[in-house]
Design a protein around this motif. Structure first.
Motif, PDB file in Angstrom:
ATOM      1  N   HIS A   1     -50.203 -12.646  13.336  1.00  0.00           N
ATOM      2  CA  HIS A   1     -50.144 -13.145  14.707  1.00  0.00           C
ATOM      3  C   HIS A   1     -51.106 -14.308  14.937  1.00  0.00           C
ATOM      4  CE1 HIS A   1     -47.941  -9.407  15.540  1.00  0.00           C
ATOM      5  NE2 HIS A   1     -47.559  -9.969  16.681  1.00  0.00           N
TER       6      HIS A   1
ATOM      7  N   ALA B   1     -50.318 -10.814  20.558  1.00  0.00           N
ATOM      8  CA  ALA B   1     -50.797 -10.026  19.425  1.00  0.00           C
ATOM      9  C   ALA B   1     -50.993  -8.569  19.839  1.00  0.00           C
ATOM     10  CB  ALA B   1     -52.107 -10.595  18.895  1.00  0.00           C
TER      11      ALA B   1
ATOM     12  N   GLU C   1     -47.986  -1.242  15.504  1.00  0.00           N
ATOM     13  CA  GLU C   1     -48.630  -1.922  16.628  1.00  0.00           C
ATOM     14  C   GLU C   1     -48.765  -1.038  17.857  1.00  0.00           C
ATOM     15  OE1 GLU C   1     -46.661  -6.300  15.552  1.00  0.00           O
ATOM     16  OE2 GLU C   1     -46.496  -5.479  17.590  1.00  0.00           O
TER      17      GLU C   1
ATOM     18  N   TYR D   1     -43.541 -10.733  21.477  1.00  0.00           N
ATOM     19  CA  TYR D   1     -44.476 -10.090  20.550  1.00  0.00           C
ATOM     20  C   TYR D   1     -44.252 -10.500  19.093  1.00  0.00           C
ATOM     21  CZ  TYR D   1     -46.161  -7.935  24.656  1.00  0.00           C
ATOM     22  OH  TYR D   1     -46.719  -7.780  25.912  1.00  0.00           O
ATOM     23  N   GLY D   2     -43.309 -11.415  18.890  1.00  0.00           N
ATOM     24  CA  GLY D   2     -43.301 -12.192  17.661  1.00  0.00           C
ATOM     25  C   GLY D   2     -42.439 -11.739  16.504  1.00  0.00           C
TER      26      GLY D   2
ATOM     27  N   ASN E   1     -49.173  -2.223  21.761  1.00  0.00           N
ATOM     28  CA  ASN E   1     -49.098  -3.445  22.558  1.00  0.00           C
ATOM     29  C   ASN E   1     -49.277  -3.162  24.039  1.00  0.00           C
ATOM     30  OD1 ASN E   1     -48.318  -5.455  20.502  1.00  0.00           O
ATOM     31  ND2 ASN E   1     -46.449  -4.221  20.326  1.00  0.00           N
TER      32      ASN E   1
ATOM     33  N   VAL F   1     -43.740 -13.151  13.175  1.00  0.00           N
ATOM     34  CA  VAL F   1     -45.106 -12.752  12.823  1.00  0.00           C
ATOM     35  C   VAL F   1     -45.202 -11.234  12.822  1.00  0.00           C
ATOM     36  CG1 VAL F   1     -46.250 -14.848  13.638  1.00  0.00           C
ATOM     37  CG2 VAL F   1     -45.841 -12.952  15.238  1.00  0.00           C
ATOM     38  N   SER F   2     -46.135 -10.725  12.055  1.00  0.00           N
ATOM     39  CA  SER F   2     -46.402  -9.292  11.980  1.00  0.00           C
ATOM     40  C   SER F   2     -47.693  -9.101  11.207  1.00  0.00           C
ATOM     41  CB  SER F   2     -45.255  -8.545  11.289  1.00  0.00           C
ATOM     42  OG  SER F   2     -45.588  -7.185  11.073  1.00  0.00           O
TER      43      SER F   2
END
Length: 395
Positions: free
Chosen positions: A297, A305, A268, A278-279, A270, A283-284
């Protein structure tokens, strides 16, 4: 919104070839960040620069330039060198003991904003804890140097003081991150703290793993940090839900960006904003190495995201925003080193969006990227015998 099957392409590059999944292997504790193979990816069809090998080191990790044009270079086993642009190396003494192994050892080095007056630098490294645990620490120290060309006692550190520690210390030798950057005004120190391959701590506000933290230069807590009044959160936390942060930099607008390694793919870039989540690992854009899927995301819009997600992996390391005059067409662009991808990656920022536009094949794992005083790009290769490379325009 990035998707798992996204492959970032460049209008200036040839088509990407089909490739196998790379990644930063974490199934074997202490492995390098990207132990799996990385198939050949076509770079852009040009080489707009010359690459000069300057000198080499044993596992170099980070570098920063001094006001006089010399540089400081760290090596993971625990050495700090004063290096001239001609490649002359002088070891600096009084370096702290480091816990070396896996991804750990001596890490980042940066200058205090008032270095010209104070002579202060900041170092990060890994220290051992109880019962086989480890964690990163950050300290500041005074660096005694003679001017270039003046014979004097060997350079040394003094007044070393630890101002921050990863909390908690855990077992294993991965994902320390411990990258550092000062805000453009010099008022705040940002530190990247990896989740140490433990996943859930990235969402645990009682610890600082998987976070970016924000401190005053002396290690105290700024009065306007986002979670200062949350009794269930560490007041140093600036953002959360990160994995393995191996690059942080401010752009020309004063905005903080970070790059971090995803699990199996999903690296990522960001735009880091105050208090954002950022999860990870909820999430990824990548998945777990055991094959378990991680939702994207876009399935959880409450998480920030990435502006760019790389599938397959590039295994990012190092991040700068270019501002020099040697490559005027690159001003304002981000540059990221690639480990598994063995590349230098150029990213264009447009407002709040970002896109990879060029990928230069370097033929070696790139651990660090910095801009020199004259606008040249300087790279550190990873590993034993890692070379210091200088990049200048092609003649």
């Amino acid at each position: 919104m990035p998707m798992k099957n996204l492959t970032i392409a460049s209008a200036l590059s040839v088509a990407l070839l089909a490739c196998t999944n790379g990644g930063n292997a974490e199934a074997t504790q202490g492995a390098s960040e990207d132990a799996q193979s990385f198939a050949d990816i076509s770079p852009v069809d040009r080489e707009p620069f010359m690459t000069q090998e300057i000198t080499e080191f044993n596992e170099p990790w980070a570098m920063t330039f001094l006001p006089d044009g010399r540089m400081l270079v760290t090596t993971k086993p625990g050495e700090l060198f004063l290096v001239t642009q001609a490649g002359e190396q002088t070891a600096i003494s009084n370096i702290p003991d480091v816990d070396y192994g896996g991804q750990g050892g001596l890490g980042d080095v940066i200058l205090a904003p008032d270095f010209a007056k104070s002579g202060r630098i900041y170092l990060s490294w890994v220290e051992a804890g109880d019962d086989g645990t480890r964690g990163a620490v950050v300290a500041h120290a005074n660096l005694s140097l003679a001017p270039p060309g003046v014979e004097a006692e060997a350079p040394a550190l003094s007044n070393l003081k630890i101002i921050w520690k990863q909390n908690p210390k855990v077992k294993g030798r991965g994902h320390y991150s411990h990258r550092m950057v000062f805000s453009p005004d010099g008022k705040y120190l940002f530190i990247g703290s990896g989740e140490r391959q433990k996943f859930d701590p990235a969402q645990d506000m009682t610890g600082n793993l998987g976070k970016i933290v924000r401190l005053n230069p002396d290690g105290s807590i700024p009065s306007d940090n986002p979670f200062l009044d949350d009794e269930k959160a560490l007041p140093e936390i600036w953002s959360l839900g990160h994995r393995n942060i191996l690059g942080m930099a401010f752009d020309s607008k004063g905005r903080l960006w970070n790059q971090e390694m995803g699990p199996k793919d999903g690296d990522e870039l960001n735009l880091v904003q105050r208090g954002s989540n950022y999860g990870y690992p909820i999430v990824s854009e990548g998945d777990h190495y055991d094959g378990k899927k991680i939702p994207n995301h876009d399935t959880r819009p409450e998480f920030a995201a990435p502006k760019v997600a790389w599938v397959p992996t590039i295994a990012p390391a190092g991040l700068i925003f270019y501002s020099g005059k040697l490559f005027p067409e690159w001003q304002g662009n981000a540059f990221i080193g690639g480990l598994a991808s063995e590349a230098l990656i150029r990213v264009v920022i447009d407002g709040d969006e970002a896109e990879e536009v060029e990928r230069f094949k370097m033929g070696s794992r790139i651990r660090e990227v910095e801009q020199g005083p004259d606008g040249a790009l300087w790279l550190l290769q990873d590993g034993k015998g890692g070379k210091l490379l200088k990049i200048t325009p092609a003649k």
